[in-house]
Design a protein around this motif. Structure first.
Motif, mmCIF file in Angstrom:
data_model
loop_
_atom_site.group_PDB
_atom_site.id
_atom_site.type_symbol
_atom_site.label_atom_id
_atom_site.label_comp_id
_atom_site.label_asym_id
_atom_site.label_seq_id
_atom_site.Cartn_x
_atom_site.Cartn_y
_atom_site.Cartn_z
ATOM 1 N N ASP A 727 0.834 -1.199 0.000
ATOM 2 C CA ASP A 727 0.000 0.000 0.000
ATOM 3 C C ASP A 727 0.873 1.255 0.000
ATOM 4 N N GLY A 728 0.493 2.237 -0.794
ATOM 5 C CA GLY A 728 1.194 3.516 -0.791
ATOM 6 C C GLY A 728 2.520 3.504 -1.502
ATOM 7 N N LEU A 729 2.739 2.561 -2.424
ATOM 8 C CA LEU A 729 4.022 2.473 -3.123
ATOM 9 C C LEU A 729 4.391 3.782 -3.807
ATOM 10 N N TYR A 733 8.073 5.334 -3.231
ATOM 11 C CA TYR A 733 9.134 4.894 -4.120
ATOM 12 C C TYR A 733 8.902 5.380 -5.539
ATOM 13 N N SER A 734 9.996 5.507 -6.269
ATOM 14 C CA SER A 734 9.921 5.858 -7.682
ATOM 15 C C SER A 734 9.639 4.615 -8.518
ATOM 16 N N TYR A 828 -0.615 -0.073 -12.511
ATOM 17 C CA TYR A 828 -1.490 -0.512 -11.421
ATOM 18 C C TYR A 828 -0.824 -0.284 -10.057
ATOM 19 N N LEU A 829 0.473 -0.583 -9.969
ATOM 20 C CA LEU A 829 1.199 -0.388 -8.715
ATOM 21 C C LEU A 829 1.365 1.094 -8.407
ATOM 22 N N LEU A 830 1.734 1.881 -9.408
ATOM 23 C CA LEU A 830 1.923 3.315 -9.187
ATOM 24 C C LEU A 830 0.608 4.024 -8.884
ATOM 25 N N ALA A 831 -0.497 3.459 -9.350
ATOM 26 C CA ALA A 831 -1.824 4.045 -9.090
ATOM 27 C C ALA A 831 -2.405 3.574 -7.768
#
Length: 844
Positions: A727-729, A733-734, A828-831
């Motif tokens: 959660d909150g990646l 993180y970049s 998906y991860l960045l969103a």
């Protein structure tokens, strides 16, 4: 057999595996609310304003001074000023850097410091030397610039320290008297040389006092989880913040992030899993503030700033996770302090790590950590005022505490014994804490007569506690002293101290004297249930061992009639990192019941022959309802589920039939990547994901499951907690850091999730993640894709333990994905798993 769990001395309904199911980190309160309003000595109202996305008190100016080039300097985690007015900054993986400032306090030049090691967590210039806590050198390093040319010609490893990484050695500062070093270390850093303890040795992180040559360590305080920084206030008192393990929120042993006054000899009670000490234990000390959801990093004291008077007695706490700087406003109270906490500064996507005070009274701070981009900021007030540097004498009680603490380090003496004994019954908890430790340092023969003649309730209990802690041989005498006291007549504080003392004193082999238990047990049974949660927690813990008639029924009645309280959570803080904070939001919406779960555990400890079918059905029904209410994807939910399964497995067939079948989530078919895949290098993956627009949300979510991410990680509230929570990646993180962690997982392995290699005395080797420990052994999960399969190993069969540098996460998880799958997964991860993110086509 080494794989078999410890044999129980009696049959009971619960199993130690329930505890093993949780991670070996920590958590009973959900934290405290941070105020945007009143703070300071007179409760002045502080108005917060938002300018350029950064919220701060009115009248403060916040400037971004520099974007730190990641490729040259890395992600910054530590900061200090040297004697020339330059900033020195440490990086988690990169070099030590020097930031030169011009006359206006702005960045003129940034360079790598030559001759100094890198990967620096702690920095201190003192005694004509530069001290660095360096992961690269695996310990405390002393550097010297012989020619004063900015290049360090001499580098010496003074003190090797284990536990490199996030739970190893951290900050270093100068002691209050200016003659020694103060070093703080996390719970993966055992001391490695001659060490003296003011109190009894304890596990976990510690704060140590070292001479300039670091030839020995005197432990100031211990029993910490992973406190990162340490700071002195204007009075020379020492403070730190300890972190939590947020995945254990809601469990009886959860301890929220806490602000601590680190007095000499203190044991703050961090232990593995359910062995953690609650804050009411009489041989520990409570935090002076609970910070709520946060990841405390750097600390600085407001007395060095040129900020308004409101902030002169404050300690500034940098919270990495939620991008906030808290101001903890201290107020002397008795021999210690009380505190009020408020938000001083906050912003989205601002993972603050450390701060330092300039000679002009402005506060400089950096962002970074875990591969996040680093920036340098400055905070100053529009009308700076120099602080009053006149020394203010401490209170009489503080001086009494300090005098008693001096006996912790000195040889036994008649004066030490006399003053310690006179202070044992003191009304101030901090004074009697110092007195008890001073008493423990004196030979028992010197105070045996005083002990036998003592009639004051509080003094009798604290002396019994000191005696029981000294050695098992003294515990019968401690129990005998307790048996002479009337438990019902004691106030709650003394009752809790009595129960803590009994818990230690009754650990007598082969068993405590029956004639003493015959006196004490009826008193405790009559007092249960009590009027407070703390008393019910300790009474149930003890009575589950003594098991007087009616204990099961009393506990079940308490379980079903008590009201659990809803914790107060600051939603504005959670919104700064909305996805990562969702765990605590879910607990705010569906409150956990840590005391209820504790009572269920204690009831399940009761001998199986004492249970009636109707009672077993009551406990099973309560667990089913609690499981239904518990937020899924949390350790809290999983622990209740495991206990519920164990209890229901012990039911008779007819009772199980009356209860009805357990509801199980339907299993989903395995989702596979579409492919065709390729050998994704980091360079190729970065190039392929440079542009992430018009991506397919549904395919990203599908690929997340196909790549096995959900088998080990919780994301958007779903999945398994074997690996780090995702959660909150995007706020931490970049894109490059995320892809590097997937393609090269062994480059950085969070210590909490490292693979342990256990070799037994018979030569068997077990490799996996240690999920829990207790004093008798540990539990290890060897299969990352089946985290419920847990093996028990007794300490007596373990030959050695090693930590693998290889991640349990496979290297080639992305190699089965085609380019579109990789792009959609990255989006998906960045969103943070949100379909309305701008990276996705709206129709998705």
């Amino acid at each position: 057999m080494e794989r078999i769990s410890v044999t129980a001395k009696r049959a009971c309904l619960n199993f130690a595996l329930v505890f093993a199911f949780t991670s070996c980190s920590d958590k009973a309160d959900q934290g405290t609310k941070k105020s945007d309003g009143e703070a300071g000595e007179k409760g002045e109202r502080v108005e917060l304003v938002t300018i350029e996305g950064i919220r701060r008190p009115k009248g403060f100016i916040v400037e971004k001074l520099h974007d730190i080039p990641m490729t040259t300097f890395g992600s910054l985690i530590s900061l200090t000023f040297n004697s020339k007015g330059d900033l020195l900054a440490g990086s988690e993986k990169g070099p030590l850097s020097r930031i030169r400032l011009n006359d206006e306090g702005k960045v003129e030049e940034m360079e790598v410091v030559r001759g100094a090691p890198g990967q620096v967590h702690g920095i201190l210039e003192a005694f004509d030397s530069l001290y660095l806590v360096s992961n690269e050198k695996e310990g405390l390093v002393r550097c010297r610039d012989v020619n004063d040319d900015g290049v360090y010609d001499q580098t010496e490893l003074l003190l090797p320290l284990q536990g490199e990484g996030e739970h190893g050695p951290h900050a270093i500062i100068l002691s209050a008297d200016g003659e020694n070093l103060v070093l703080i270390a996390g719970n993966h850093c055992p001391t490695t040389l001659e060490t003296t303890f003011s109190s009894l040795p304890s596990p976990g992180g510690w704060i140590g006092l070292l001479p300039p040559d670091a030839s020995k360590i005197e432990i100031i305080a211990s029993g910490l989880r992973n406190a990162y920084d340490v700071v002195l206030n204007s009075q020379g008192d020492l403070f730190t913040c300890d972190s939590d393990a947020e995945q254990d929120a809601g469990l009886p042993w959860y301890r929220p992030p806490r602000f601590i006054h680190a007095v000499n000899g203190a044991d703050f009670g961090w232990r593995e899993g359910p062995e953690k000490w609650p804050k009411h234990y009489a041989d520990s000390l409570p935090p002076i503030a609970e910070l709520g959801p946060s990841s405390p990093a750097g600390l600085v004291s407001g007395h060095l700033t040129h900020f308004p008077k409101t902030y002169r007695n404050a300690i500034f706490v940098l919270d990495w996770t939620f991008g906030t700087i808290l101001s903890v406003h201290l107020k002397p109270e008795g021999a210690g302090y009380s505190a009020k906490t408020q938000i001083f500064l906050s912003a989205l996507n601002m993972p603050v790590t450390d701060a330092a005070i300039h000679s002009d009274g402005s506060l400089y701070f950096i962002t970074g950590g875990r591969g996040a981009a680093s920036k340098l900021y400055r905070i100053r007030h529009e009308t700076p005022t120099e602080p009053n540097k006149e020394f203010r004498p401490g209170s009489r009680l503080r001086e009494q505490r300090l005098r008693l603490e001096s006996f912790h380090r000195s040889n036994p003496s008649d004066r030490a014994l006399r003053e310690a004994w006179e202070s044992l019954g003191h009304a101030d908890r901090w004074v009697r804490h110092a007195a008890r430790i001073a008493l423990e340092r004196q030979p028992v023969d010197g105070w045996r007569t005083l002990f036998e003649k003592e009639t004051n309730n509080r003094s009798s209990i604290l002396a019994s506690l000191a005696l029981a802690r000294k050695a098992p041989v003294h515990r019968r005498a401690a129990l005998a002293k307790l048996s002479n006291l009337d438990f019902e007549s004691l106030n709650e504080e003394n009752q809790l101290a009595y129960l803590r003392t009994f818990a230690i004193a009754s650990k007598i082999k082969p068993a405590p004297p029956s004639e003493l238990l015959a006196i004490i047990t009826p008193q405790l049974d009559d007092a249960y249930p009590a009027s407070s949660d703390a008393l019910n927690m300790e009474l149930s813990r003890i009575l589950s061992r003594l098991e007087p008639k009616g204990f099961i029924n009393k506990t079940l009645n308490l379980l079903q009639t008590r009201r659990s309280s809803r914790a107060e959570v600051d939603f504005s803080i959670l919104d700064h990192n909305p996805v990562y904070g969702n765990r605590f939001r879910r607990f705010a919406e569906s409150p956990a019941d840590p005391l209820g779960l504790h009572l269920a555990f204690m009831a399940s400890h009761a001998d199986a022959i004492n249970w009636r079918p109707a009672q077993m059905k009551r406990l099973a029904s309560w667990l089913r309802q609690s499981l239904k209410d518990a937020p899924k994807g949390t350790n809290y939910h999983d622990v209740i589920n495991r206990l519920s399964e164990n209890v229901e497995n012990a039911l008779t067939p007819d009772v199980r039939a009356k209860l009805g079948p357990r509801t199980k989530s339907p299993s989903s078919p395995r989702i596979l990547p579409q492919g065709p895949g390729r050998n994704w290098t980091l360079t190729a993956a970065l190039k392929a994901t440079e542009t992430l627009s018009n991506r397919n949300f549904a395919n990203g979510r599908r690929t997340y499951k196909a790549a096995s991410c959900a088998d080990c990680h919780i994301f958007a509230g779903k999945g398994k907690a074997f690996g780090p929570v995702l959660d909150g990646l995007s706020q931490r993180y970049s894109r490059g850091t995320i892809l590097e962690a997937i393609i090269h997982p062994s480059r950085t392995v969070p210590e909490t999730y490292a693979t342990s290699i256990i070799t037994t005395k018979s030569g068997n080797v077990f490799s996996g993640r240690i999920v829990s420990r207790d004093k008798d052994g540990l539990f290890i999960a060897e299969n990352p894709f089946a985290p419920n399969e847990i093996t028990r190993l007794e300490q007596s069969v373990i030959e050695k333990e090693d930590v693998s540098r290889l991640s349990p996460m496979p290297n080639a998880l992305l190699n089965s994905l085609n380019p579109d799958e990789l792009k959609d997964l990255t989006a998906y991860l960045l969103a943070d798993g949100k379909a309305d993110d701008s990276r996705f086509i709206r129709s998705n």
